[in-house]
Design an enzyme around this catalytic site. Sequence first.
Site, mmCIF file in Angstrom:
data_model
loop_
_atom_site.group_PDB
_atom_site.id
_atom_site.type_symbol
_atom_site.label_atom_id
_atom_site.label_comp_id
_atom_site.label_asym_id
_atom_site.label_seq_id
_atom_site.Cartn_x
_atom_site.Cartn_y
_atom_site.Cartn_z
ATOM 1 N N GLY A 1 -4.978 -16.346 75.117
ATOM 2 C CA GLY A 1 -3.697 -15.685 75.366
ATOM 3 C C GLY A 1 -2.515 -16.506 74.893
ATOM 4 O O GLY A 1 -2.672 -17.678 74.478
ATOM 5 N N ASP A 2 -1.321 -15.881 74.898
ATOM 6 C CA ASP A 2 -0.070 -16.545 74.520
ATOM 7 C C ASP A 2 -0.064 -17.070 73.091
ATOM 8 O O ASP A 2 0.582 -18.072 72.790
ATOM 9 C CB ASP A 2 0.249 -17.701 75.501
ATOM 10 C CG ASP A 2 0.348 -17.193 76.926
ATOM 11 O OD1 ASP A 2 0.785 -16.048 77.118
ATOM 12 O OD2 ASP A 2 -0.014 -17.965 77.849
ATOM 13 N N GLY B 1 2.588 -11.597 79.239
ATOM 14 C CA GLY B 1 3.991 -11.946 79.018
ATOM 15 C C GLY B 1 4.172 -12.105 77.524
ATOM 16 O O GLY B 1 3.664 -13.056 76.946
ATOM 17 N N HIS B 2 4.830 -11.148 76.896
ATOM 18 C CA HIS B 2 4.965 -11.147 75.436
ATOM 19 C C HIS B 2 6.426 -11.371 75.064
ATOM 20 O O HIS B 2 7.301 -10.605 75.458
ATOM 21 C CB HIS B 2 4.454 -9.813 74.859
ATOM 22 C CG HIS B 2 2.982 -9.605 75.104
ATOM 23 N ND1 HIS B 2 2.315 -8.454 74.777
ATOM 24 C CD2 HIS B 2 2.044 -10.420 75.643
ATOM 25 C CE1 HIS B 2 1.029 -8.576 75.115
ATOM 26 N NE2 HIS B 2 0.853 -9.758 75.646
ATOM 27 N N THR B 3 6.676 -12.454 74.309
ATOM 28 C CA THR B 3 8.051 -12.871 74.024
ATOM 29 C C THR B 3 8.481 -12.420 72.637
ATOM 30 O O THR B 3 7.784 -12.674 71.657
ATOM 31 C CB THR B 3 8.156 -14.409 74.099
ATOM 32 O OG1 THR B 3 7.486 -14.844 75.278
ATOM 33 C CG2 THR B 3 9.602 -14.863 74.123
ATOM 34 N N LYS C 1 1.413 -12.899 70.237
ATOM 35 C CA LYS C 1 1.125 -11.489 69.894
ATOM 36 C C LYS C 1 2.392 -10.639 69.894
ATOM 37 O O LYS C 1 2.612 -9.832 69.003
ATOM 38 C CB LYS C 1 0.123 -10.883 70.910
ATOM 39 C CG LYS C 1 -1.206 -11.613 70.965
ATOM 40 C CD LYS C 1 -2.082 -11.066 72.064
ATOM 41 C CE LYS C 1 -1.595 -11.399 73.464
ATOM 42 N NZ LYS C 1 -1.684 -12.821 73.836
ATOM 43 N N GLY C 2 3.222 -10.825 70.935
ATOM 44 C CA GLY C 2 4.420 -10.000 71.072
ATOM 45 C C GLY C 2 5.312 -10.116 69.845
ATOM 46 O O GLY C 2 5.768 -9.114 69.293
ATOM 47 N N ASP D 1 4.807 -24.810 63.063
ATOM 48 C CA ASP D 1 5.905 -25.787 63.153
ATOM 49 C C ASP D 1 5.712 -26.793 64.287
ATOM 50 O O ASP D 1 6.259 -27.895 64.236
ATOM 51 C CB ASP D 1 7.241 -25.049 63.347
ATOM 52 C CG ASP D 1 7.190 -24.083 64.529
ATOM 53 O OD1 ASP D 1 6.395 -23.135 64.486
ATOM 54 O OD2 ASP D 1 7.931 -24.305 65.520
ATOM 55 N N GLN E 1 -3.642 -10.756 76.647
ATOM 56 C CA GLN E 1 -4.553 -11.878 76.860
ATOM 57 C C GLN E 1 -5.210 -12.273 75.529
ATOM 58 O O GLN E 1 -4.581 -12.119 74.501
ATOM 59 C CB GLN E 1 -5.611 -11.554 77.932
ATOM 60 C CG GLN E 1 -5.053 -11.443 79.348
ATOM 61 C CD GLN E 1 -4.398 -10.104 79.660
ATOM 62 O OE1 GLN E 1 -5.010 -9.069 79.476
ATOM 63 N NE2 GLN E 1 -3.167 -10.116 80.133
#
Length: 430
Positions: free
Chosen positions: A13-14, A41-43, A17-18, A334, A225
Amino acid sequence: MSRSVVVLGIQWGDEGKGKVVDLLTEDCAAVVRFQGGHNAGHTLVIDGQKTVLHLVPSGILRDSVQCLIGSGVVVSPDALIGELQTLEQAGITARDRLVISPGCPVILSSHIALDQARERARGSDAIGTTGRGIGPAYEDKVARRGIRLGELGNVDTCSERVEELVEYHNFLLTQRFGAEPVDVSECVSRIPAWRDRLSPMMGDVSGMLEAYSNAKSNVLFEGAQGALLDIDHGTYPFVTSSNTIAGAAASGGGTGPLAFDAVIGVIKAYATRVGAGPFPTELHETVGAHLAERGNEFGATTGRPRRCGWFDAVLARRACWLNSASGLCVTKLDVLDGLSELAICVGYRRGGEVLDDPPWDSAGLAECEPIYEYLPGWVERTGSVRRLEALPAAARTYLDRLEELLGVPVDIISTGPDRDDTMVLRDPFQ
Ligand code: GDP
Ligand code: IMO
Ligand code: MG
């Protein structure tokens, strides 16, 4: 020609994706969430402005994109209504562009209480769930006693069903876990408001997907996820309670397995994990701290620090297979800037044995020592670099090696949180 593309996480996850979903939806008619819930939680960052989404699909910032929530998603009405309000306060009217399947299982406050009580009871074996009631809601779905969103339409029968279910949860809470019961009448009293807010947004998501297909429109399926948190193929029991892999895009969205033209596996250039469970390449010393700090590795839902480590090609290769990944999107390149040497896990040593594939169980994985291959790092900044030719040679070598080890081409490279900090080498919608 229209295309259906799945975008999902290949790690724990994280992965970003968002950000990638938001970027790729430019030419899409619709984005569909197909599993998970507000544990996600998609940023999204556009021109420096940050939006964090939990249940609302990551196409919402584009006015022309319809956002769909398929019946594989567990929905907390309180969380959804709250998220819509937050978006509205930021000037984004989601209501007109959101369609939710009435088949979505409902998360009640008693699911949340059960999730937290179970975690407390596990003590040092706790999974480290997000505490959002996700597991108990999926349990009730599979046990065929869950409430579905469409039931809110009939307040009387729904009230009876909610009462019965919360009483059952209260039995478990008080008798099994020694926890406080949840107020049944308070749960029931919310039903009319939930109906008023959510019923206008409910619709036939599967039917809409068929219509998009007939109209030859592009559709993106957004995973939550990651593959290593999949209930069947992840690091059980340290997983989430849904299938997170591409097969679930069909079942949870409401289409068939031949519907997809491409599957983009999103991977970080290193590895992170929130919550407990085996993580063979985890780093505790300076490099781990470098990744956590440079990558700002704190959960978008719970704010918990994420555990960090080197890229694990053994697990990622299996995840690519599980998802039929046709292309990779490598994010956070980065964050590796300034490290003199990089390591990639290319195999495991367990006892006297060398393994090319992951063991079937978490206990076995916890016994694995990573076998590393070392590559040179780079001192140049890759942050916000938007041309492949402008990347340092060592960064390109690193990406080439990932591609080779996973047997899947790198189609997209992300070099910063902003929508524009991205190189699309091959557009999955073309
Ligand atoms: P998701 O759950 O897969 O959507 O990912 P999250 O939003 O939870 O976490 C990814 C984090 O990394 C977010 O804070 C993003 O803004 C950020 N991010 C995404 N891509 C990049 C990138 O290429 N470089 C950097 N430095 N940050 C990124
Ligand atoms: P996105 O979509 C990272 C993890 C939790 C815990 C385990 C089970 O933002 O990538 P749950 O609440 O689902 O029962 O918790 O799964 N987890 C996530 N980790 N990103 C997520 O979502 C996660 N959703 C759940 O930390 O280890
Ligand atoms: Mg996230």
